[in-house]
Design a protein around this motif. Structure first.
Motif, PDB file in Angstrom:
ATOM      1  N   ARG A  53       0.839  -1.128  -0.010  1.00 36.76           N
ATOM      2  CA  ARG A  53       0.041  -0.143   0.156  1.00 36.76           C
ATOM      3  C   ARG A  53       0.932   1.156   0.032  1.00 36.76           C
ATOM      4  O   ARG A  53       1.109   1.827   0.846  1.00 36.76           O
ATOM      5  CB  ARG A  53      -0.984   0.133   0.952  1.00 36.76           C
ATOM      6  N   LEU A  54       1.223   1.442  -1.218  1.00 39.29           N
ATOM      7  CA  LEU A  54       2.257   2.724  -1.179  1.00 39.29           C
ATOM      8  C   LEU A  54       1.825   3.639  -2.201  1.00 39.29           C
ATOM      9  O   LEU A  54       0.898   3.648  -2.782  1.00 39.29           O
ATOM     10  CB  LEU A  54       3.595   2.154  -1.932  1.00 39.29           C
ATOM     11  N   ASN A  70       9.865   8.294   3.218  1.00 36.64           N
ATOM     12  CA  ASN A  70       8.927   8.020   1.991  1.00 36.64           C
ATOM     13  C   ASN A  70       9.363   6.696   1.451  1.00 36.64           C
ATOM     14  O   ASN A  70      10.455   6.728   0.840  1.00 36.64           O
ATOM     15  CB  ASN A  70       8.900   9.328   1.282  1.00 36.64           C
ATOM     16  N   ALA A  71       8.464   5.883   1.315  1.00 36.89           N
ATOM     17  CA  ALA A  71       8.740   4.545   0.636  1.00 36.89           C
ATOM     18  C   ALA A  71       7.644   4.637  -0.698  1.00 36.89           C
ATOM     19  O   ALA A  71       6.559   4.750  -0.454  1.00 36.89           O
ATOM     20  CB  ALA A  71       8.149   3.521   1.354  1.00 36.89           C
ATOM     21  N   VAL A  72       8.250   4.450  -1.813  1.00 36.67           N
ATOM     22  CA  VAL A  72       7.577   4.885  -3.184  1.00 36.67           C
ATOM     23  C   VAL A  72       7.797   3.680  -4.065  1.00 36.67           C
ATOM     24  O   VAL A  72       8.739   3.004  -4.185  1.00 36.67           O
ATOM     25  CB  VAL A  72       7.814   6.152  -3.850  1.00 36.67           C
ATOM     26  N   ILE A  99      15.381  -1.014  -3.367  1.00 35.58           N
ATOM     27  CA  ILE A  99      15.230  -1.955  -2.322  1.00 35.58           C
ATOM     28  C   ILE A  99      13.963  -2.801  -2.524  1.00 35.58           C
ATOM     29  O   ILE A  99      12.992  -2.589  -2.898  1.00 35.58           O
ATOM     30  CB  ILE A  99      14.892  -1.038  -1.028  1.00 35.58           C
ATOM     31  N   SER A 100      14.233  -4.093  -2.040  1.00 39.22           N
ATOM     32  CA  SER A 100      13.312  -5.181  -1.948  1.00 39.22           C
ATOM     33  C   SER A 100      12.172  -4.740  -0.899  1.00 39.22           C
ATOM     34  O   SER A 100      12.605  -4.466   0.139  1.00 39.22           O
ATOM     35  CB  SER A 100      14.135  -6.303  -1.594  1.00 39.22           C
ATOM     36  N   ARG A 101      11.058  -4.566  -1.268  1.00 40.30           N
ATOM     37  CA  ARG A 101       9.740  -4.268  -0.545  1.00 40.30           C
ATOM     38  C   ARG A 101       9.706  -5.426   0.617  1.00 40.30           C
ATOM     39  O   ARG A 101       9.719  -5.066   1.706  1.00 40.30           O
ATOM     40  CB  ARG A 101       8.521  -3.893  -1.357  1.00 40.30           C
TER      41      ARG A 101
END
Length: 127
Positions: A53-54, A70-72, A99-101
């Motif tokens: 849920r980004l 912030n993660a997008v 980056i691996s979510r």
């Protein structure tokens, strides 16, 4: 892919250090219970990343300085861009792409479990 690491360290007088390692870069964010407990927001941020849920945004008040994480989503399903900055600065402290979510979410869960099981001291947190 960049490696991701988290480490929480219990301090004294209501402080916890949160060290984030992304690839070759490391920063430390100071968590305090003075204004409000940041762990609910931190858990929500981690859950949003884990479930895709980004974008996911986290604000941490270091008692004066506001740090924004912030993660997008990127074009790749399990890859995110993570940007960390001070609210009033125009230059990010750290920007990491690819980056691996799932690895980030797993590392955060494991470290939170370790910290609250082995190190957290309620007497120092509620100072």
């Amino acid at each position: 892919m960049q490696s991701t690491g988290f480490r929480f360290t219990m301090g004294n007088h209501g402080w916890i250090s949160w060290m984030l390692t992304l690839g070759d870069s490391e920063i430390t964010i100071s968590l305090s219970s003075w204004d409000h407990d940041p762990f609910d927001d931190l858990l929500s941020w981690g859950w949003r990343i884990d479930t895709g849920r980004l974008p996911a945004r986290l604000k941490i008040d270091e008692e004066g300085e506001i740090v924004i994480l912030n993660a997008v989503q990127t074009i790749f399903r399990d890859r995110i861009l993570l940007q960390i900055e001070y609210l009033d600065d125009e230059i990010p402290l750290l920007t990491a792409t690819g980056i691996s979510r799932s690895a980030l979410a797993k590392a955060l869960k494991l470290e939170l479990r370790r910290f609250f099981t082995d190190e957290f001291d309620q007497n120092h947190w509620d100072f």
